[in-house]
Enzyme design. Sequence first.
Site, PDB file in Angstrom:
ATOM      1  N   TYR A  50       0.886  -1.176   0.000  1.00  0.00           N
ATOM      2  CA  TYR A  50       0.000   0.000   0.000  1.00  0.00           C
ATOM      3  C   TYR A  50       0.914   1.214   0.000  1.00  0.00           C
ATOM      4  CZ  TYR A  50      -4.053  -2.884   1.311  1.00  0.00           C
ATOM      5  OH  TYR A  50      -5.067  -3.809   1.337  1.00  0.00           O
TER       6      TYR A  50
ATOM      7  N   TYR B  48      -7.248  -5.580   9.959  1.00  0.00           N
ATOM      8  CA  TYR B  48      -7.016  -6.047   8.588  1.00  0.00           C
ATOM      9  C   TYR B  48      -7.313  -7.536   8.443  1.00  0.00           C
ATOM     10  CZ  TYR B  48      -4.980  -6.017   3.916  1.00  0.00           C
ATOM     11  OH  TYR B  48      -4.807  -6.118   2.561  1.00  0.00           O
TER      12      TYR B  48
ATOM     13  N   PRO C  42     -12.378   0.328  -1.038  1.00  0.00           N
ATOM     14  CA  PRO C  42     -11.656  -0.951  -1.056  1.00  0.00           C
ATOM     15  C   PRO C  42     -10.329  -0.974  -0.292  1.00  0.00           C
ATOM     16  CG  PRO C  42     -11.505   0.128  -3.195  1.00  0.00           C
ATOM     17  CD  PRO C  42     -12.439   0.947  -2.375  1.00  0.00           C
TER      18      PRO C  42
ATOM     19  N   LYS D  88     -12.299  -4.995   2.785  1.00  0.00           N
ATOM     20  CA  LYS D  88     -13.329  -5.514   3.682  1.00  0.00           C
ATOM     21  C   LYS D  88     -14.648  -5.926   3.024  1.00  0.00           C
ATOM     22  CE  LYS D  88     -11.289  -5.543   7.544  1.00  0.00           C
ATOM     23  NZ  LYS D  88     -10.532  -6.767   7.352  1.00  0.00           N
TER      24      LYS D  88
HETATM   25  P1  FAD Z   1     -22.195  -8.300  -5.525  1.00  0.00           P
HETATM   26  O1  FAD Z   1     -20.897  -8.956  -5.739  1.00  0.00           O
HETATM   27  O2  FAD Z   1     -22.417  -6.942  -6.094  1.00  0.00           O
HETATM   28  O3  FAD Z   1     -23.307  -9.285  -6.070  1.00  0.00           O
HETATM   29  C1  FAD Z   1     -24.652  -8.893  -6.266  1.00  0.00           C
HETATM   30  C2  FAD Z   1     -25.254  -9.746  -7.368  1.00  0.00           C
HETATM   31  O4  FAD Z   1     -26.625  -9.394  -7.536  1.00  0.00           O
HETATM   32  C3  FAD Z   1     -24.580  -9.509  -8.711  1.00  0.00           C
HETATM   33  O5  FAD Z   1     -24.236 -10.738  -9.295  1.00  0.00           O
HETATM   34  C4  FAD Z   1     -25.616  -8.754  -9.517  1.00  0.00           C
HETATM   35  O6  FAD Z   1     -25.508  -9.032 -10.903  1.00  0.00           O
HETATM   36  C5  FAD Z   1     -26.898  -9.284  -8.922  1.00  0.00           C
HETATM   37  N1  FAD Z   1     -28.048  -8.400  -9.060  1.00  0.00           N
HETATM   38  C6  FAD Z   1     -28.092  -7.050  -8.987  1.00  0.00           C
HETATM   39  N2  FAD Z   1     -29.345  -6.613  -9.179  1.00  0.00           N
HETATM   40  C7  FAD Z   1     -30.121  -7.705  -9.359  1.00  0.00           C
HETATM   41  C8  FAD Z   1     -31.505  -7.887  -9.598  1.00  0.00           C
HETATM   42  N3  FAD Z   1     -32.344  -6.857  -9.681  1.00  0.00           N
HETATM   43  N4  FAD Z   1     -31.964  -9.147  -9.728  1.00  0.00           N
HETATM   44  C9  FAD Z   1     -31.119 -10.225  -9.651  1.00  0.00           C
HETATM   45  N5  FAD Z   1     -29.791 -10.093  -9.435  1.00  0.00           N
HETATM   46  C10 FAD Z   1     -29.306  -8.851  -9.285  1.00  0.00           C
HETATM   47  N6  FAD Z   1     -13.743  -6.603  -0.954  1.00  0.00           N
HETATM   48  C11 FAD Z   1     -12.862  -7.276  -0.158  1.00  0.00           C
HETATM   49  O7  FAD Z   1     -13.295  -7.867   0.847  1.00  0.00           O
HETATM   50  N7  FAD Z   1     -11.510  -7.341  -0.435  1.00  0.00           N
HETATM   51  C12 FAD Z   1     -11.007  -6.734  -1.518  1.00  0.00           C
HETATM   52  O8  FAD Z   1      -9.802  -6.880  -1.762  1.00  0.00           O
HETATM   53  C13 FAD Z   1     -11.884  -5.966  -2.356  1.00  0.00           C
HETATM   54  N8  FAD Z   1     -11.424  -5.341  -3.451  1.00  0.00           N
HETATM   55  C14 FAD Z   1     -12.313  -4.762  -4.312  1.00  0.00           C
HETATM   56  C15 FAD Z   1     -11.799  -4.193  -5.453  1.00  0.00           C
HETATM   57  C16 FAD Z   1     -12.671  -3.597  -6.361  1.00  0.00           C
HETATM   58  C17 FAD Z   1     -12.093  -2.983  -7.596  1.00  0.00           C
HETATM   59  C18 FAD Z   1     -14.085  -3.588  -6.115  1.00  0.00           C
HETATM   60  C19 FAD Z   1     -15.057  -2.980  -7.101  1.00  0.00           C
HETATM   61  C20 FAD Z   1     -14.596  -4.152  -4.967  1.00  0.00           C
HETATM   62  C21 FAD Z   1     -13.723  -4.742  -4.053  1.00  0.00           C
HETATM   63  N9  FAD Z   1     -14.186  -5.342  -2.899  1.00  0.00           N
HETATM   64  C22 FAD Z   1     -13.302  -5.951  -2.057  1.00  0.00           C
HETATM   65  C23 FAD Z   1     -15.615  -5.346  -2.592  1.00  0.00           C
HETATM   66  C24 FAD Z   1     -16.311  -6.662  -2.986  1.00  0.00           C
HETATM   67  O9  FAD Z   1     -16.042  -6.962  -4.327  1.00  0.00           O
HETATM   68  C25 FAD Z   1     -17.836  -6.560  -2.742  1.00  0.00           C
HETATM   69  O10 FAD Z   1     -18.031  -6.109  -1.429  1.00  0.00           O
HETATM   70  C26 FAD Z   1     -18.542  -7.891  -2.966  1.00  0.00           C
HETATM   71  O11 FAD Z   1     -18.674  -8.152  -4.338  1.00  0.00           O
HETATM   72  C27 FAD Z   1     -19.943  -7.906  -2.330  1.00  0.00           C
HETATM   73  O12 FAD Z   1     -20.601  -9.099  -2.654  1.00  0.00           O
HETATM   74  P2  FAD Z   1     -22.187  -9.147  -2.776  1.00  0.00           P
HETATM   75  O13 FAD Z   1     -22.543 -10.560  -3.082  1.00  0.00           O
HETATM   76  O14 FAD Z   1     -22.792  -8.501  -1.582  1.00  0.00           O
HETATM   77  O15 FAD Z   1     -22.541  -8.175  -3.973  1.00  0.00           O
HETATM   78  C1  PHB Z   2      -7.106  -6.663  -4.672  1.00  0.00           C
HETATM   79  O1  PHB Z   2      -6.196  -7.514  -4.765  1.00  0.00           O
HETATM   80  O2  PHB Z   2      -7.949  -6.518  -5.559  1.00  0.00           O
HETATM   81  C2  PHB Z   2      -7.146  -5.789  -3.478  1.00  0.00           C
HETATM   82  C3  PHB Z   2      -6.268  -6.006  -2.445  1.00  0.00           C
HETATM   83  C4  PHB Z   2      -6.323  -5.185  -1.322  1.00  0.00           C
HETATM   84  C5  PHB Z   2      -7.253  -4.176  -1.258  1.00  0.00           C
HETATM   85  C6  PHB Z   2      -8.143  -3.969  -2.296  1.00  0.00           C
HETATM   86  C7  PHB Z   2      -8.095  -4.786  -3.422  1.00  0.00           C
HETATM   87  O3  PHB Z   2      -7.268  -3.363  -0.166  1.00  0.00           O
END
Ligand code: FAD
Ligand code: PHB
Length: 390
Positions: A201, A384, A292, A296
């Site tokens: 980081y 973390y 992000p 978490k």
């Molecule tokens: P989502 O993954 O958003 O899933 C929701 C699902 O519902 C999707 O498949 C969507 O298509 C579907 N959906 C939406 N609307 C509808 C509808 N009307 N009808 C039916 N289906 C629908 N988190 C970490 O813990 N560690 C990390 O390192 C981290 N890095 C990240 C990096 C990036 C670039 C991003 C964008 C996010 C990151 N996150 C990280 C966050 C993590 O990806 C999300 O918190 C996680 O995807 C949440 O999961 P979820 O199942 O709640 O939601």
């Molecule tokens: C990742 O690998 O996508 C990643 C790792 C650490 C973070 C966020 C994203 O804090």
Amino acid sequence: MRTQVGIVGAGPAGLTLAHLLHVVGIESVILEHRSRDYIEHRVRAGVLEHAIAELLVDAGAGDRLRREGIVHHGIELQFAGERHRISLSELADGRTIVIYGQTEVVKDLVALRLDTGLPLLFEVSDVSVDALESERPVVRYRHDGEAQVLECDVIAGCDGFHGICRPSIPTSVLREFSREYDFGWLGILAAVAPSNDELVYAHHERGFALLSLRSPELSRLYIQCRPDEDLDGWPDERVWEELQIRLGLDGWTLAEGRVLEKGVTGMRSYVAEPMRHGRLFLAGDAAHIVPPTGAKGLNLALHDVQVLADALGAWYRTGSQALLDAYSAECLRRVWRAEHFSWWMTSMLHRADADGDFGLRLQLSQLRYVTTSHAAATSLAENYVGLERV
Ligand code: FAD
Ligand code: PHB
């Protein structure tokens, strides 16, 4: 159609919930509006907390995670041209993190679900939820051109931040808390061995950068950018150039490789309270978002569904609603801890023009403190890797 638990969304939250319920003999139907291919290739998170990796393994969903997940014992913080290691496992009672892509978690869970032959419908449309305050809530949707009604005992809103479940709760009962940031992350996935054994980081006067990975052959890298950054202005060479500047150190170079994926993510902090309305339970990004920087989001989503699966299990087994009634408050305690931690990491590491040079000096002082004080480093480490109790 009728089921016990109607699950809207096949992200990590919805898929894990369905699996945990299946293990204890509770039926569910998962409705997902995207295709299987789309959800299996949406590059997002990569860091699993110790206890969340264990949850997947204990539930029988972690065979590949155990084989291919990469255990990390520390992370590095870079600032003022120096790198400092935070020894997570030494500071947090041996707990570690596991590097395993969200895409892989999703692929594993989809495969498990399809193996059971239980319903997981892709490409449904016009999804809506109704009769939430009754004992027979329903999900309406269209699939293969046909309008359908799914009657449930309860509905799990696992449909992410832009889903339909949260907006179905009357505004008079929902309280929303949020913070916007005036920056985002430009992320790439690159076909090159990670240049460092642990995540870095980096605080830099040009903005934050992060070196992460997905496997021994795949690097994941991010740079702070504007929330509406236009990717057209960022050909691969420029991304590498900027990464070299922000992550560069005397005697160390970042290895470059073919860029396989590139995207911009905005950042926000958001919590909706309560996470339940009648027979609708929100879980994961449908109820809360963190920037992000603290890694978490995915972890919180899986924690929510662990609590929900336990509560539903107790209800079906004993008829007691006590755990269902406690669901929202139980999840929100951990959510708010993660909100604070993610905001704190974000504020410490990103360039914020509005805070000027005063803000910059405060960041450097805080980074120095976190990397020299055992107490401060312990606080970062235990948050973390995931606190045992919140
Ligand atoms: P989502 O993954 O958003 O899933 C929701 C699902 O519902 C999707 O498949 C969507 O298509 C579907 N959906 C939406 N609307 C509808 C509808 N009307 N009808 C039916 N289906 C629908 N988190 C970490 O813990 N560690 C990390 O390192 C981290 N890095 C990240 C990096 C990036 C670039 C991003 C964008 C996010 C990151 N996150 C990280 C966050 C993590 O990806 C999300 O918190 C996680 O995807 C949440 O999961 P979820 O199942 O709640 O939601
Ligand atoms: C990742 O690998 O996508 C990643 C790792 C650490 C973070 C966020 C994203 O804090």
